[in-house]
Design a protein around this motif. Sequence first.
Motif, PDB file in Angstrom:
ATOM      1  N   VAL A 162       9.866  41.928  53.169  1.00 12.36           N
ATOM      2  CA  VAL A 162       8.922  42.950  53.627  1.00 12.36           C
ATOM      3  C   VAL A 162       7.803  42.338  54.493  1.00 12.36           C
ATOM      4  O   VAL A 162       7.282  42.982  55.405  1.00 12.36           O
ATOM      5  N   HIS A 163       7.463  41.068  54.229  1.00  9.99           N
ATOM      6  CA  HIS A 163       6.426  40.427  55.046  1.00  9.99           C
ATOM      7  C   HIS A 163       6.901  40.287  56.490  1.00  9.99           C
ATOM      8  O   HIS A 163       6.158  40.562  57.430  1.00  9.99           O
ATOM      9  N   TYR A 164       8.178  39.856  56.664  1.00  9.86           N
ATOM     10  CA  TYR A 164       8.718  39.733  58.025  1.00  9.86           C
ATOM     11  C   TYR A 164       8.818  41.108  58.680  1.00  9.86           C
ATOM     12  O   TYR A 164       8.494  41.269  59.851  1.00  9.86           O
ATOM     13  N   LEU A 165       9.280  42.090  57.865  1.00  8.19           N
ATOM     14  CA  LEU A 165       9.466  43.433  58.412  1.00  8.19           C
ATOM     15  C   LEU A 165       8.144  43.969  58.964  1.00  8.19           C
ATOM     16  O   LEU A 165       8.085  44.504  60.080  1.00  8.19           O
ATOM     17  N   MET A 166       7.071  43.793  58.188  1.00 12.71           N
ATOM     18  CA  MET A 166       5.778  44.324  58.635  1.00 12.71           C
ATOM     19  C   MET A 166       5.269  43.590  59.869  1.00 12.71           C
ATOM     20  O   MET A 166       4.609  44.178  60.734  1.00 12.71           O
ATOM     21  N   LEU A 167       5.579  42.293  59.966  1.00  7.75           N
ATOM     22  CA  LEU A 167       5.145  41.530  61.143  1.00  7.75           C
ATOM     23  C   LEU A 167       5.906  41.995  62.389  1.00  7.75           C
ATOM     24  O   LEU A 167       5.320  42.175  63.469  1.00  7.75           O
ATOM     25  N   VAL A 168       7.232  42.207  62.219  1.00  6.81           N
ATOM     26  CA  VAL A 168       8.038  42.687  63.350  1.00  6.81           C
ATOM     27  C   VAL A 168       7.518  44.053  63.793  1.00  6.81           C
ATOM     28  O   VAL A 168       7.363  44.350  64.981  1.00  6.81           O
ATOM     29  N   TRP A 169       7.209  44.867  62.812  1.00  6.94           N
ATOM     30  CA  TRP A 169       6.701  46.211  63.071  1.00  6.94           C
ATOM     31  C   TRP A 169       5.407  46.137  63.896  1.00  6.94           C
ATOM     32  O   TRP A 169       5.219  46.861  64.873  1.00  6.94           O
ATOM     33  N   LEU A 170       4.520  45.237  63.467  1.00  8.24           N
ATOM     34  CA  LEU A 170       3.257  45.063  64.207  1.00  8.24           C
ATOM     35  C   LEU A 170       3.530  44.638  65.645  1.00  8.24           C
ATOM     36  O   LEU A 170       2.922  45.144  66.601  1.00  8.24           O
ATOM     37  N   ALA A 171       4.456  43.682  65.784  1.00  9.23           N
ATOM     38  CA  ALA A 171       4.782  43.187  67.129  1.00  9.23           C
ATOM     39  C   ALA A 171       5.325  44.326  67.992  1.00  9.23           C
ATOM     40  O   ALA A 171       4.984  44.441  69.182  1.00  9.23           O
ATOM     41  N   LEU A 172       6.138  45.201  67.369  1.00 12.81           N
ATOM     42  CA  LEU A 172       6.698  46.335  68.125  1.00 12.81           C
ATOM     43  C   LEU A 172       5.597  47.284  68.596  1.00 12.81           C
ATOM     44  O   LEU A 172       5.662  47.831  69.700  1.00 12.81           O
ATOM     45  N   ILE A 173       4.579  47.465  67.766  1.00 11.52           N
ATOM     46  CA  ILE A 173       3.464  48.344  68.167  1.00 11.52           C
ATOM     47  C   ILE A 173       2.815  47.790  69.436  1.00 11.52           C
ATOM     48  O   ILE A 173       2.575  48.499  70.412  1.00 11.52           O
ATOM     49  N   VAL A 174       2.569  46.485  69.437  1.00  7.26           N
ATOM     50  CA  VAL A 174       1.888  45.874  70.590  1.00  7.26           C
ATOM     51  C   VAL A 174       2.802  45.898  71.816  1.00  7.26           C
ATOM     52  O   VAL A 174       2.378  46.292  72.917  1.00  7.26           O
ATOM     53  N   LEU A 175       4.052  45.508  71.628  1.00  6.95           N
ATOM     54  CA  LEU A 175       4.965  45.426  72.780  1.00  6.95           C
ATOM     55  C   LEU A 175       5.196  46.805  73.390  1.00  6.95           C
ATOM     56  O   LEU A 175       5.188  46.964  74.621  1.00  6.95           O
ATOM     57  N   SER A 176       5.350  47.815  72.513  1.00 13.34           N
ATOM     58  CA  SER A 176       5.556  49.163  73.064  1.00 13.34           C
ATOM     59  C   SER A 176       4.290  49.643  73.767  1.00 13.34           C
ATOM     60  O   SER A 176       4.350  50.367  74.764  1.00 13.34           O
ATOM     61  N   GLY A 177       3.120  49.200  73.286  1.00 10.99           N
ATOM     62  CA  GLY A 177       1.856  49.547  73.960  1.00 10.99           C
ATOM     63  C   GLY A 177       1.817  48.952  75.364  1.00 10.99           C
ATOM     64  O   GLY A 177       1.412  49.608  76.332  1.00 10.99           O
ATOM     65  N   PHE A 178       2.252  47.703  75.483  1.00 10.50           N
ATOM     66  CA  PHE A 178       2.283  47.067  76.817  1.00 10.50           C
ATOM     67  C   PHE A 178       3.278  47.782  77.735  1.00 10.50           C
ATOM     68  O   PHE A 178       3.044  47.913  78.933  1.00 10.50           O
TER      69      PHE A 178
ATOM     70  N   ALA B 259       3.940  55.490  61.762  1.00 12.88           N
ATOM     71  CA  ALA B 259       4.768  55.169  60.582  1.00 12.88           C
ATOM     72  C   ALA B 259       4.206  53.936  59.869  1.00 12.88           C
ATOM     73  O   ALA B 259       4.154  53.881  58.636  1.00 12.88           O
ATOM     74  N   TRP B 260       3.758  52.951  60.646  1.00 11.99           N
ATOM     75  CA  TRP B 260       3.175  51.731  60.051  1.00 11.99           C
ATOM     76  C   TRP B 260       1.962  52.090  59.211  1.00 11.99           C
ATOM     77  O   TRP B 260       1.784  51.626  58.088  1.00 11.99           O
ATOM     78  N   LEU B 261       1.146  52.969  59.781  1.00 15.16           N
ATOM     79  CA  LEU B 261      -0.072  53.402  59.095  1.00 15.16           C
ATOM     80  C   LEU B 261       0.256  54.212  57.841  1.00 15.16           C
ATOM     81  O   LEU B 261      -0.333  54.001  56.779  1.00 15.16           O
ATOM     82  N   ALA B 262       1.228  55.116  57.962  1.00 11.06           N
ATOM     83  CA  ALA B 262       1.581  55.978  56.826  1.00 11.06           C
ATOM     84  C   ALA B 262       2.096  55.144  55.662  1.00 11.06           C
ATOM     85  O   ALA B 262       1.792  55.410  54.494  1.00 11.06           O
ATOM     86  N   LEU B 263       2.871  54.103  55.984  1.00  8.60           N
ATOM     87  CA  LEU B 263       3.484  53.309  54.914  1.00  8.60           C
ATOM     88  C   LEU B 263       2.585  52.181  54.412  1.00  8.60           C
ATOM     89  O   LEU B 263       2.943  51.473  53.471  1.00  8.60           O
ATOM     90  N   LEU B 264       1.439  52.015  55.038  1.00  7.56           N
ATOM     91  CA  LEU B 264       0.535  50.916  54.668  1.00  7.56           C
ATOM     92  C   LEU B 264       0.275  50.832  53.154  1.00  7.56           C
ATOM     93  O   LEU B 264       0.390  49.753  52.566  1.00  7.56           O
ATOM     94  N   PRO B 265      -0.050  51.940  52.486  1.00  2.00           N
ATOM     95  CA  PRO B 265      -0.343  51.836  51.041  1.00  2.00           C
ATOM     96  C   PRO B 265       0.851  51.397  50.204  1.00  2.00           C
ATOM     97  O   PRO B 265       0.693  51.083  49.032  1.00  2.00           O
ATOM     98  N   PHE B 266       2.050  51.390  50.779  1.00  2.00           N
ATOM     99  CA  PHE B 266       3.252  51.028  50.004  1.00  2.00           C
ATOM    100  C   PHE B 266       3.715  49.609  50.326  1.00  2.00           C
ATOM    101  O   PHE B 266       4.757  49.183  49.854  1.00  2.00           O
TER     102      PHE B 266
END
Length: 672
Positions: free
Chosen positions: A150-166, A219-226
């Motif tokens: 889950v740690h890797y998954l959340m990091l990949v997810w974060l990276a996707l947020i930034v890359l899609s923003g660019f 989705a990242w934000l919604a799942l943050l508490p979990f």
Amino acid sequence: MDSARELMWNVPAIHLMYWALAATGVVFLFGMVRRIHAWRCGRPHIEGLRPFGLRLWFLVREVFGQRKIFRVRRPAWLHGLIFFGFLILLATTIAIGSDAHFGTRFFLGSAYRWWSLLADLAGLSCLVGIGLAFWRRGVQKPISLETRPVHYLMLVWLALIVLSGFLVQGTRMAAIGDPLVAFSPIGRLTASGLSMFSVEGLRQLHAVAWWGHTLIAFAWLALLPFTPFVHLILVPLNAFFGKTRPPGALARVDLEALLAADDGDLADFRIGLTTTGDLSWKQRLDLDACLDCGRCQDVCPAFAAGQSLSPRRFVAGLRRTVRSEAVPARQSSPDETAIEIVGQAFDPDFLWQCRTCRACDEVCPAHIDHVDTHIELRRGEVGMKGRMPGELEQMLRSLETHQNPFGAQSERIRWTETLGVPVIGPGDRCDVLYWMGCLSTFDPTQRVIAQDLIGYLTKAGVNVGVLGEGELCCGDPARVAGEENLFQTIARRQVAELQRRHFQTLLVSCPHCLNVLKNEYPTFDGRFNVVHHSQLLHYLMPNSIASPHKAGRGVFYHDPCYLGRYQGLYQPARNVLESGSGYRLAETRASKRDSFCCGAGGGHFWIDSRQGERPGVLRVRQAVASGAELIATACPYCRQMLEDAVKELHLSDRMQVVDIVSLIVERPEDGK
Ligand code: SF4
Ligand code: SF4
């Protein structure tokens, strides 16, 4: 003309974004409410919202100053790159939303230029930080750092947020241009890579990228508490509700009120922690806030010495046990679902291995109070179950019989008479009342501390006196063993004893006495001006006493935990050594806040370590590695533990352990 850019360009069906945002909020709140409900099953916490201003300061200091995070440099940098990067990107998103929907003008003129540049750099900083986090978890793999998929998954997810923003930024710039491309270097680079697309193709790609970016972020934000990334919320919350009492002041149990409330029926009487139902909501929040970073384990002397205790496993064991409780109903009492802690979360041995050194508390980025919880568990073991290691039981028996852990009180009186210093009885007066402490009184090898200190003060013309038979143990050994009833009896008696004398300063040479007299006795109405001898010596020593360093002769100063991490007193002893001893200070990384415990705290002066090496042995090795030929300290317990370790390592012929006062009385007149 004011530079600006079109906001919310080419966003189809934008009204759906509000529904998506609302759904995100609902899932997020559901996750947080579930957690809050689990905390609220805990008992009341002794500290509330007050002092509110100070708590707010804790929050700001931790969020924006990242104070605890930066205690360990390397992971702190990668955390800082990600955290501050996302903070800026979040602020940018809020500003864009505000300009587009509420007519504000954040994205206009020179503000737009710099904001644009900052947001680009923030995105880049996030990507670098995420890359470093991958490197740390996947390649470096520190033993103490817990890593799950889950740690890797959340990091990949974060990276996707930034890359899609660019990608959103790049497609927009490629399709319709930007008035100030120079201030969006990453967007410009992305746009140049998209030059093969037609304008229509770019429009379509932009729309897909915009929705992709928005949904991934929501989705990242919604799942943050979990997910483990909930620490972004829980750590600041835990900092806000952190301890405002001095670190060494434990939560006081009002035994008299407890007994009175039970009206002779002891069925509901409880002291300390025995089951998960005894945990306060703050202790439950503590467990939830843990990041599994392992920093506490890295600094734990018991763990380093090869014992089974690890503060990380301590927290994880407790958390696992709490989570295995049946899901409590909204109105249920904590007892209905409670589980025994000791035996279930960890073995009893585990609990008694703690040295109460606070090294774990000091580095924990989640502000978890390990030591307080350890002591509360000990209170439960001793007070409710009557269980403790045999050595502590013997020590407590002596404390009850002789009012000190070492032997007959008559021995104290005999020894005091040999010192040639006035004994201050009830009604008597002196400027400095010296509370000698039990070890410097009863142990023939540690008596030199009291002798040297009294000698130095007398020579300096200080009006000093001692308590003689009026001094009993301060109660610290009972306090750390969890024998709260005995500790409170002693504390009340000693406060009354001290209040019958007139003095300005209460001097101690033992940091354990210092902590109890200064931080615990006020809750028994004993408020005195308590000073450690390193402070008084530093105050008394004229600057002119400074002497040239003895070439090459290094002294390793061992910071006692109860003087350093507990009281923040690192410098006075160093100043005394530097200006008065003539030795060169041999400092290492394991000093001041990062000092390594001698192993005596938490009652371990009396417990024979059965597992692994003694922490004192590890500490002496550190001293030897520093190149020093002498160890100085400012605590009789540390001195004893380190002397024992020196003997165990067969170093007695080349390494001595002394108290700081002995160094300044021996130097320079007698040429030693
Ligand atoms: S207080 Fe010290 S000995 Fe106890 S768990 Fe923390 S680091 Fe380990
Ligand atoms: S208790 Fe604190 S230092 Fe230890 S693993 Fe958890 S967050 Fe890290």
